[in-house]
Motif scaffolding. Structure first.
Motif, short mmCIF file in Angstrom:
data_model
loop_
_atom_site.label_atom_id
_atom_site.label_comp_id
_atom_site.label_asym_id
_atom_site.label_seq_id
_atom_site.Cartn_x
_atom_site.Cartn_y
_atom_site.Cartn_z
N GLY A 42 36.33 4.92 -67.53
CA GLY A 42 34.96 4.67 -66.74
C GLY A 42 35.27 4.05 -65.35
N MET A 43 36.09 2.67 -65.45
CA MET A 43 36.24 2.12 -64.49
C MET A 43 36.79 2.82 -63.34
SD MET A 43 36.34 -0.92 -63.00
CE MET A 43 36.96 -1.78 -61.57
N ALA A 44 37.85 3.54 -63.64
CA ALA A 44 38.82 4.31 -62.85
C ALA A 44 37.81 5.39 -62.09
CB ALA A 44 40.11 5.02 -63.38
N ARG A 45 37.09 6.20 -62.72
CA ARG A 45 36.55 7.04 -62.23
C ARG A 45 35.11 6.85 -61.49
NH1 ARG A 45 38.45 11.50 -61.13
NH2 ARG A 45 37.31 13.17 -62.29
N PHE A 46 34.36 5.45 -61.89
CA PHE A 46 33.30 5.12 -61.27
C PHE A 46 34.00 4.57 -60.02
CE2 PHE A 46 31.04 4.29 -65.56
CZ PHE A 46 30.50 5.52 -65.39
N ALA A 47 34.98 4.05 -59.89
CA ALA A 47 35.79 3.65 -58.43
C ALA A 47 35.87 4.78 -57.68
CB ALA A 47 36.63 2.78 -58.54
N GLU A 48 36.35 5.92 -58.08
CA GLU A 48 36.40 6.84 -57.23
C GLU A 48 35.16 7.66 -56.79
OE1 GLU A 48 38.64 11.55 -57.95
OE2 GLU A 48 39.07 9.66 -59.11
N TRP A 49 34.22 7.75 -57.97
CA TRP A 49 33.20 8.61 -57.35
C TRP A 49 31.84 7.93 -56.69
CZ3 TRP A 49 32.21 10.01 -63.33
CH2 TRP A 49 33.10 10.99 -63.62
N PHE A 50 31.81 6.35 -56.93
CA PHE A 50 30.80 5.67 -56.21
C PHE A 50 30.84 5.69 -54.69
CE2 PHE A 50 29.83 2.49 -59.93
CZ PHE A 50 28.92 3.61 -60.45
N PRO A 51 31.93 5.65 -53.89
CA PRO A 51 32.10 5.91 -52.30
C PRO A 51 31.70 7.38 -52.22
CG PRO A 51 33.96 4.68 -53.31
CD PRO A 51 33.21 5.29 -54.45
N GLN A 52 31.96 8.41 -52.87
CA GLN A 52 31.75 9.75 -52.49
C GLN A 52 30.04 9.90 -52.74
OE1 GLN A 52 33.97 12.34 -55.24
NE2 GLN A 52 35.74 11.52 -54.55
N TRP A 53 29.71 9.36 -53.65
CA TRP A 53 28.06 9.33 -53.76
C TRP A 53 27.13 8.78 -52.89
CZ3 TRP A 53 28.00 8.64 -59.93
CH2 TRP A 53 28.71 9.57 -60.64
N PHE A 54 27.47 7.41 -52.51
CA PHE A 54 26.78 6.51 -51.69
C PHE A 54 27.19 6.61 -50.25
CE2 PHE A 54 26.37 5.32 -56.00
CZ PHE A 54 24.88 5.46 -56.47
N GLY A 55 28.43 7.02 -50.13
CA GLY A 55 28.79 6.99 -48.74
C GLY A 55 29.45 5.68 -48.27
N PHE A 56 30.18 5.14 -48.64
CA PHE A 56 30.70 3.79 -48.38
C PHE A 56 32.18 3.68 -48.53
CE2 PHE A 56 29.31 2.77 -52.52
CZ PHE A 56 30.33 2.19 -53.13
N GLU A 57 32.82 3.02 -47.48
CA GLU A 57 34.36 2.95 -47.79
C GLU A 57 34.95 1.60 -48.43
OE1 GLU A 57 35.68 3.80 -43.87
OE2 GLU A 57 34.89 5.88 -43.87
N ALA A 95 36.50 -2.99 -52.30
CA ALA A 95 36.01 -3.91 -53.13
C ALA A 95 34.68 -3.74 -53.76
CB ALA A 95 35.98 -5.15 -52.16
N LEU A 96 33.90 -3.08 -52.84
CA LEU A 96 32.41 -3.03 -53.37
C LEU A 96 32.58 -1.78 -54.46
CD1 LEU A 96 29.37 -3.19 -53.07
CD2 LEU A 96 29.44 -1.48 -51.35
N ALA A 97 33.30 -0.77 -54.31
CA ALA A 97 33.42 0.23 -55.08
C ALA A 97 33.98 -0.38 -56.45
CB ALA A 97 34.45 1.23 -54.82
#
Length: 309
Positions: free
Chosen positions: A49-64, A67-69
């Motif tokens: 969950g940690m690995a995939r969410f950190a990968e998906w969130f920047p794609q979903w919400f458009g930030f780079e 640290a935030l991811a």
């Protein structure tokens, strides 16, 4: 002397990581009186969950921002583990109140296979990485005291400090808080705890949530070191000798047991391994656990059970 100290420090740091996983076993056993075979699957599921969410969130919400991811991924993974804890209590444990320990044990085996399979369905089955910014390069210290100095892994050192802080926090939680005392009461006797007004369902959700948090931290650390892959659940097998050595009911026992096994396997591999062709580090902990089962089955700090007839 410098090499011996380097090996000793490496063993202590590895032992703290073993203790962190062993804590999950101890937490569940203290609350339900059953050995939780699902702990390894929980570590893997949380790390995925940690690995995939950190990968998906920047794609979903458009930030780079990495640290935030990572922060958002940690929060989301923790929320996911709380939901898993609630579902486990609602769909399994609440139906098995006051059943034999072997029944609860089989339930945890079922949870293990479900989490392994559902994790592949939800997150995929590739090898993923977790990058939380822990430094990978080792450092050399004490070069003025020992020839060549002492080589210390910064990543292992930070991971060991995190594990030590979490172990300390959980020890205080169990000993000093009303919820911690309620958890111990539930472990001693489900019916007696219910008779004095302790809500068994809420206690089980809390303890599985805490165990999920421990699994998440362990998964992040081991995932950062080894990568998140389905063999990660096997790392939990290293914690089995730890809880046998320290005692299934003892949080301090998980700490001491982890340190003993971590140091013991490193020193035995270096100083005894050459005489046996190597490989001692793989089986040392299990042989030590077998000896304890024969001599002191409750472990160093476990409660000795006396049945009167």
């Amino acid at each position: 002397m410098g090499f011996f100290i380097e090996t000793l420090i490496g063993g202590l740091m590895a032992g703290m990581l073993y203790s962190l996983i062993a804590l999950g076993f101890v937490l569940i056993f203290k609350a339900s009186g059953v050995f939780n075979f699902a702990q390894g699957a929980m570590v893997l599921f949380a790390a995925l969950g940690m690995a995939r969410f950190a990968e998906w969130f920047p794609q979903w919400f458009g930030f780079e921002s990495k640290a935030l991811a990572n922060v958002l991924a940690f929060v989301a993974a923790m929320a996911m583990m709380v939901v898993v804890a609630w579902l486990i209590e609602r769909l399994a444990l609440s139906k098995l109140v006051n059943q034999e320990a072997v029944t609860l044990l089989m339930a945890t085996l079922g949870i293990t296979y479900f989490l392994d399979g559902f994790g592949q369905t939800l997150f995929g089955n590739d090898i993923y990485k977790i990058d939380v910014g822990m430094p990978k390069d080792p450092v050399i210290v004490g070069d003025s005291l020992f020839q060549g100095g002492i080589l210390i892994s910064q990543e292992d050192l930070i991971a060991a400090l995190i594990a030590a802080a979490l172990v300390t926090l959980l020890s205080v939680f169990f000993q000093k808080t009303a919820t911690g005392r309620a958890l111990r009461a539930v472990a001693d006797d489900h019916q007696a705890a219910q008779s004095i007004g302790i809500p068994l369902n809420r206690i089980w959700v809390i303890v599985w949530s805490v165990a999920g948090f421990v699994a998440l931290v362990a998964g992040i650390i081991w995932g950062s070191k080894l990568g998140v892959q389905f063999s990660l659940s096997l790392v939990a097998l290293k914690a089995l000798p730890v809880v046998i050595l320290g005692g299934l009911t003892s949080v301090p026992g998980a700490i001491i047991g982890g340190l003993i096994i971590g140091v013991g396997e490193k020193l035995s591999e270096i100083y005894i391994g050459p005489y046996f062709g190597g490989g001692i580090e793989i089986w040392f902990a299990y042989v030590l656990a077998l000896v304890f089962l024969l001599v002191r089955p409750q472990g160093l700090f476990g409660e000795k059970i006396i049945d009167r007839v």
